[in-house]
Design an enzyme around this catalytic site. Structure first.
Site, mmCIF file in Angstrom:
data_model
loop_
_atom_site.group_PDB
_atom_site.id
_atom_site.type_symbol
_atom_site.label_atom_id
_atom_site.label_comp_id
_atom_site.label_asym_id
_atom_site.label_seq_id
_atom_site.Cartn_x
_atom_site.Cartn_y
_atom_site.Cartn_z
ATOM 1 N N HIS A 11 7.722 -14.785 18.785
ATOM 2 C CA HIS A 11 7.673 -13.383 18.366
ATOM 3 C C HIS A 11 7.829 -13.335 16.847
ATOM 4 C CE1 HIS A 11 11.985 -13.847 18.044
ATOM 5 N NE2 HIS A 11 12.078 -14.135 19.340
ATOM 6 N N GLY A 13 10.261 -12.832 15.010
ATOM 7 C CA GLY A 13 11.429 -13.558 14.490
ATOM 8 C C GLY A 13 11.069 -15.015 14.209
ATOM 9 N N HIS A 14 10.429 -15.648 15.197
ATOM 10 C CA HIS A 14 9.976 -17.025 14.990
ATOM 11 C C HIS A 14 8.987 -17.073 13.819
ATOM 12 C CE1 HIS A 14 10.799 -17.117 19.498
ATOM 13 N NE2 HIS A 14 11.560 -18.104 19.069
ATOM 14 N N GLN A 38 19.379 -27.102 28.242
ATOM 15 C CA GLN A 38 20.266 -26.089 27.658
ATOM 16 C C GLN A 38 20.400 -24.838 28.522
ATOM 17 O OE1 GLN A 38 17.663 -25.877 24.053
ATOM 18 N NE2 GLN A 38 18.172 -23.709 24.076
ATOM 19 N N LYS A 126 20.320 -15.349 14.184
ATOM 20 C CA LYS A 126 20.545 -14.618 15.432
ATOM 21 C C LYS A 126 21.402 -15.468 16.369
ATOM 22 C CE LYS A 126 18.568 -12.769 19.489
ATOM 23 N NZ LYS A 126 18.579 -14.013 20.250
ATOM 24 N N GLN A 130 24.940 -21.409 17.142
ATOM 25 C CA GLN A 130 24.013 -22.547 17.264
ATOM 26 C C GLN A 130 23.708 -23.133 15.879
ATOM 27 O OE1 GLN A 130 20.396 -22.815 19.954
ATOM 28 N NE2 GLN A 130 19.436 -22.085 18.073
ATOM 29 N N VAL A 153 15.859 -11.161 12.375
ATOM 30 C CA VAL A 153 14.715 -10.242 12.320
ATOM 31 C C VAL A 153 14.884 -9.227 13.457
ATOM 32 C CG1 VAL A 153 12.210 -10.045 12.410
ATOM 33 C CG2 VAL A 153 13.273 -12.086 11.391
ATOM 34 N N SER A 162 14.019 -11.090 20.371
ATOM 35 C CA SER A 162 14.366 -12.211 21.242
ATOM 36 C C SER A 162 13.273 -12.342 22.295
ATOM 37 C CB SER A 162 15.713 -11.943 21.926
ATOM 38 O OG SER A 162 15.875 -12.793 23.052
ATOM 39 N N ARG A 164 13.833 -12.927 25.193
ATOM 40 C CA ARG A 164 14.408 -12.296 26.392
ATOM 41 C C ARG A 164 14.256 -10.774 26.383
ATOM 42 N NH1 ARG A 164 18.064 -16.941 25.911
ATOM 43 N NH2 ARG A 164 17.889 -18.108 27.860
HETATM 44 P P1 AMP Z 1 14.401 -19.877 20.468
HETATM 45 O O1 AMP Z 1 12.928 -20.040 20.734
HETATM 46 O O2 AMP Z 1 14.973 -18.642 21.067
HETATM 47 O O3 AMP Z 1 15.178 -21.130 20.769
HETATM 48 O O4 AMP Z 1 14.521 -19.653 18.909
HETATM 49 C C1 AMP Z 1 14.034 -20.594 17.982
HETATM 50 C C2 AMP Z 1 14.640 -20.310 16.631
HETATM 51 O O5 AMP Z 1 14.259 -19.001 16.222
HETATM 52 C C3 AMP Z 1 16.173 -20.337 16.654
HETATM 53 O O6 AMP Z 1 16.636 -20.954 15.462
HETATM 54 C C4 AMP Z 1 16.535 -18.878 16.696
HETATM 55 O O7 AMP Z 1 17.797 -18.586 16.121
HETATM 56 C C5 AMP Z 1 15.425 -18.281 15.868
HETATM 57 N N1 AMP Z 1 15.276 -16.850 16.181
HETATM 58 C C6 AMP Z 1 14.964 -16.307 17.376
HETATM 59 N N2 AMP Z 1 14.963 -14.959 17.286
HETATM 60 C C7 AMP Z 1 15.270 -14.652 16.007
HETATM 61 C C8 AMP Z 1 15.436 -13.433 15.281
HETATM 62 N N3 AMP Z 1 15.285 -12.239 15.856
HETATM 63 N N4 AMP Z 1 15.763 -13.509 13.978
HETATM 64 C C9 AMP Z 1 15.933 -14.718 13.380
HETATM 65 N N5 AMP Z 1 15.804 -15.890 13.996
HETATM 66 C C10 AMP Z 1 15.475 -15.873 15.303
#
Ligand code: AMP
Length: 262
Positions: A11, A13-14, A38, A126, A130, A153, A162, A164
């Site tokens: 999304h 954020g990524h 995980q 976020k 972690q 973001v 997210s 989710r």
């Molecule tokens: P994930 O795919 O959920 O494991 O996220 C991959 C990376 O993207 C992780 O470092 C998350 O912290 C980061 N991330 C996911 N959502 C956001 C967001 N809304 N803002 C900033 N970083 C994010």
């Protein structure tokens, strides 16, 4: 090499992490791996939203040089038995509410960092704890990476993006905003000088209670080692929230005294 590890279902954020990684590096790599280690037995691994074609297109449009999307048996072939555990930092909050979660995260990130080699490793704030756990992991194992964190973001209403969020129904969505509303209320009070732990936490709790969110934890802790703080709070402190909106578990946070009020 700028490296952004993800679980896919990408999304904005990524995309922001990827764009920053690209800006600061010659080459950009993204991993897409839904890491079973995980997820707890009762968690959402089987229904986690996955769409590799869509993710690949986004990576292509952002100019990512390498996407690494291994199969589970590639990273965990038969006989695999090594785990990596950042013991103390992982024991609190997200770690105690999701037993084994950080062990799974650390194991896969250690493997990915070894495979990618010398890189800037981008983590999102976020997942604040972690990020801190991975910083410790990289330092403790002398992994050839420099960890860089990206701000959270959010969407136009303030909800932290997210993968989710896709689970949220239209009725859930306004209730999900209670997490950022809690951060806002506490954040504004902190800005005005409130330093009483209990007062700030109860401000954060109010919108969650009003929206019948089931709070997993809502805590004000040291922003480096994640231990609880007493009143009066110092000039910086992490407010971290994990709560269920219906069946959907969401997390959010802000560093009081550092992050702008969201
Ligand atoms: P994930 O795919 O959920 O494991 O996220 C991959 C990376 O993207 C992780 O470092 C998350 O912290 C980061 N991330 C996911 N959502 C956001 C967001 N809304 N803002 C900033 N970083 C994010």
């Amino acid at each position: 090499m700028g490296f952004v590890p993800t679980m896919g279902a990408l999304h904005a954020g990524h995309a922001a992490l990827i764009t920053s990684a690209k800006h600061h590096a010659t080459w950009t790599a993204v991993s897409i791996f839904l890491n079973p280690k995980q997820f707890g037995a009762t968690e959402d691994l089987s229904r986690y939203p996955a769409d590799l074609d869509r993710d690949m297109n986004l990576c292509r449009s952002l100019g990512v040089d390498v996407v690494f999307a291994p199969a589970v048996e590639d990273l965990y072939p038969q006989g695999f038995q090594t785990t990596v555990d950042v013991t103390e930092l992982s024991s609190r909050w997200e770690g105690s509410h999701r037993p084994g979660h950080f062990k799974g995260v650390c194991t896969v990130v250690a493997k990915l960092a070894c495979l990618v080699g010398d890189c800037v490793l981008w983590m999102g704030r976020k997942d604040y704890q972690q990020w801190k756990v991975i910083e410790r992991l990289v330092a403790d194992l002398h992994l050839p990476a420099r960890v860089q964190a990206h701000p959270i973001v959010r969407d136009a209403q303030g909800l932290a993006l997210s993968s989710r969020n896709a689970y949220l129904s239209s009725d859930d969505y306004p209730r999900a905003l209670s997490l950022v509303q809690g951060l806002r209320q506490a954040g504004h009070a902190f800005t005005k000088g409130e330093r009483r732990h209990h007062e700030l936490l109860s401000l954060a709790h109010t919108p969650l209670h009003d929206n019948k969110a089931k709070i997993d934890y809502a805590v004000i802790v040291d922003h480096e080692n994640m231990t609880e703080l007493a009143s009066p709070l110092p000039e910086r402190a992490l407010l971290a929230i994990a709560a269920y909106i219906g069946e959907t578990r969401l997390i959010d946070n802000m560093v009081l005294g550092e992050d702008p009020v969201p």
